[in-house]
Every structure is written in C-alpha cells, then in structure tokens.
Design a protein around this motif. Structure first.
Motif, PDB file in Angstrom:
ATOM      1  N   ASP A  83     -19.386  -3.341 -15.937  1.00 15.35           N
ATOM      2  CA  ASP A  83     -20.175  -3.529 -14.730  1.00 15.35           C
ATOM      3  C   ASP A  83     -19.571  -2.741 -13.586  1.00 15.35           C
ATOM      4  O   ASP A  83     -18.581  -3.142 -12.988  1.00 15.35           O
ATOM      5  N   VAL A 139     -10.620  -2.528 -14.118  1.00 12.64           N
ATOM      6  CA  VAL A 139     -10.976  -1.137 -13.849  1.00 12.64           C
ATOM      7  C   VAL A 139      -9.969  -0.532 -12.879  1.00 12.64           C
ATOM      8  O   VAL A 139      -9.720  -1.092 -11.802  1.00 12.64           O
TER       9      VAL A 139
ATOM     10  N   GLU B  81     -14.762  -4.974  -1.154  1.00 10.91           N
ATOM     11  CA  GLU B  81     -15.966  -5.369  -1.868  1.00 10.91           C
ATOM     12  C   GLU B  81     -15.607  -5.683  -3.306  1.00 10.91           C
ATOM     13  O   GLU B  81     -14.978  -4.868  -3.986  1.00 10.91           O
ATOM     14  N   ASP B  83     -17.147  -6.083  -6.737  1.00  6.96           N
ATOM     15  CA  ASP B  83     -18.391  -5.702  -7.392  1.00  6.96           C
ATOM     16  C   ASP B  83     -18.593  -6.529  -8.634  1.00  6.96           C
ATOM     17  O   ASP B  83     -17.989  -6.279  -9.662  1.00  6.96           O
ATOM     18  N   HIS B  85     -21.633  -8.445 -11.279  1.00  9.51           N
ATOM     19  CA  HIS B  85     -22.921  -8.064 -11.849  1.00  9.51           C
ATOM     20  C   HIS B  85     -24.051  -8.260 -10.838  1.00  9.51           C
ATOM     21  O   HIS B  85     -24.506  -9.384 -10.616  1.00  9.51           O
ATOM     22  N   GLN B 137      -9.930  -2.726  -9.592  1.00  7.42           N
ATOM     23  CA  GLN B 137     -10.665  -3.984  -9.474  1.00  7.42           C
ATOM     24  C   GLN B 137     -10.459  -4.770 -10.761  1.00  7.42           C
ATOM     25  O   GLN B 137     -10.980  -4.405 -11.822  1.00  7.42           O
TER      26      GLN B 137
END
Lengths: 152, 152
Positions: A83, A139, B81, B83, B85, B137
């Motif tokens: 995602d 990520v 931020e 992120d 889904h 992230q």
DNA sequence: CTACTTGCAAAGCCTTTGCAAACTA
DNA sequence: TAGTTTGCAAAGGCTTTGCAAGTAG
C-alpha cells in the motif's frame, strides 16, 4: 526453490493455480496470463502496469478483471498488496510480509527480505509495547545503488 | 521536552506557528485550532476526524481547508503523513519517521518509537543492499494489550 | 491595500460494483 | 447446463483544484 532472493516463479505459478481451483474458481486465459506475471512480480507492478502488460496479448482485457483477480488472490493469501500513497503494488512471488526499499529517484521497488533484524523487531515490540504483531508493512525510502552515483 | 513518550504539545504548537509565519503564511482562527489538534495528534487522526472535531467550534470550516493546511505543514516538515489503505492519518506531534502499531481489532494507532532496533535496520540495509535510506514508514498490524484479552 | 486563505463545487485518481453477455467445467 | 467470470460503465471514497469572496497583516 529460492533463486537469487526470488522464489521460483514456476512454483508460485502452479501454487496460485492450485489455490484458485481448490476454492472453486475457474481458470481463464486472462487469469493464466495475469498469474504468470504475478508469479514473478518483476518490478512489483501496480494494477495499471499489469493491465498495460496484458493488453498487448489480450486487447479486450479490462482493469476490472485485473482488480477482481487480484482481490481473489489476496483473499487466498497468494498475493501481497504493498500500500503506497494512492497506488497499490502487488507481489505474488513473495506473498508474505517483508520489507521493501523504494528509490525516490528512479521509483523502483526492491525487496528487502535479506534484512535479518525484523524478527528481533517483532520481539522487541511484543516485549516493550505488549503488542502482538501478526503482520507488517515496512517501507524504506531512499536512493538505490545506481541512483546514488547519478545524484551525487 | 518529552513527556510520556510524547513531545510537549505546547512546544509543537509554537513551533508550527513559527514555521508558518516564517514561510509567509497567515495565522487564521481555523489554522490556530487545527494546529492545536495536530500538536497533540491524540489518536493519530485523519482529515475527516480533524474536520469533525473542528466543526463543533467552527461550523463553517471545510475539509478543503483541513487538507490545504495539512499540505502546508507537510511541506514544512511539521506534520508526518501516515499512509494507510486509502486513509491517511497525521502526526504533528512527532513529525519524523517512526514506527506505528495498528490494532486490527480496535483500529487504534500507537506510536512505536520506543523500539530501538530501527537504527540497526537502516545500517543493515545500507550495508547489505547498498541502499541509502532517507526516511521510512513502518507499520505493524496486530493486537494491542487490551484487545488481546478481549479476543482470547 | 495587497496578498493570502476560505468555502464551495467540481474534478481527479484509484478502486469497486452492478449487470447482461460470454465462458469454464 | 449451471455457475463463474468478463467487460463496460457507473459509482465510491479520499484528496486536490479553481475561483470568487473574505480576511490577515
């Protein structure tokens, strides 16, 4: 079964077909071709990239079919969805949680499953936060080897 | 400056105001209120949750204003931020990359910045993959302490 | 007074859904 | 043949954008 940090695409291909058959699903030419792409997941494609790749051979294939088949394989645990910001990419070669490295210069997505520290991380989280981890999405953004030279 | 694994919201509040002023931005009543919420980022709200919270005091505020101010603060590096889904959540209390733990039962988002293994991870990635990490992230899904008892 | 900010509505994007036609087994 | 899959178009959900009116400095 593991080749160059990648699982044998042929093995994954057969596994996915079996899973679909076992769940009562049917094998169509479009599904065959999509599963073949997903079995390798070269470059970690998104739905549109899969669509464009398949459209050469199957001019009538639709994005909806791509999405529907991806949803099916996700439910079966045979495809991992990565995602990203308004842009999901898919990995049918290694459908289990593993880190990804994304180059902010060339936008390529690399597998980071050689990284060994993840197990310790999960354990540390369970101990320090009393949080029972079942899956993760890790990520890392930065510069890949090639782009480090280009940019510097 | 750090209280209970959380940065002093007052400090963050002032910092964000200063940043906006320095960049030539103007301080409006709506921005003041939004920044006050973001400074604490209690519960890691998304845009709609911020909108609902602010609407009580400012019935005419719009979602567009929330998004525009969030974009401004993101550009200034004052809001992180997260992120997820199709659903971005925001952290103005700790606007730097840090892990998050998301309970799949109660859907709450916890900070995981007590985890110490991240530094080693970055280093391992640079060494083994020749990949230069600039930000990340990391999201871990599972059961929080409370929900483990409810579910079991 | 000037430039920035606001709210509204419309548009954008990615993804999902409804449904009749086509197809697999 | 029965039940699944397909393509199309429309709808959905979140986010961004254009623009005239309003407001901060």
């Amino acid at each position: 079964m593991i080749i160059n940090n990648k699982i044998d695409p042929e093995f994954r291909y057969k596994k996915m077909l079996t899973k679909i058959r076992e769940s009562g699903g049917r094998i169509t030419s479009h599904r065959l071709a999509l599963i073949r792409l997903l079995a390798a997941s070269e470059g970690h494609p998104n739905a549109t990239q899969l669509y464009e790749a398949l459209r050469r051979q199957f001019p009538t294939i639709s994005l909806a079919t791509i999405y529907k088949t991806l949803a099916l394989l996700k439910d079966e645990g045979e495809v991992l969805e990565i995602d990203l910001h308004n842009d999901s990419h898919y990995d049918g070669n290694k459908p289990y949680s593993h880190p990804h490295l994304i180059c902010t210069h060339c936008n390529r997505i690399f597998d980071g499953d050689i990284i060994s520290g993840i197990q310790n991380l999960n354990q540390e989280i369970e101990e320090k936060c009393n949080f029972q981890v079942s899956r993760h999405q890790l990520v890392f953004y930065g510069l890949c080897e090639e782009c480090q030279q280009k940019v510097s």
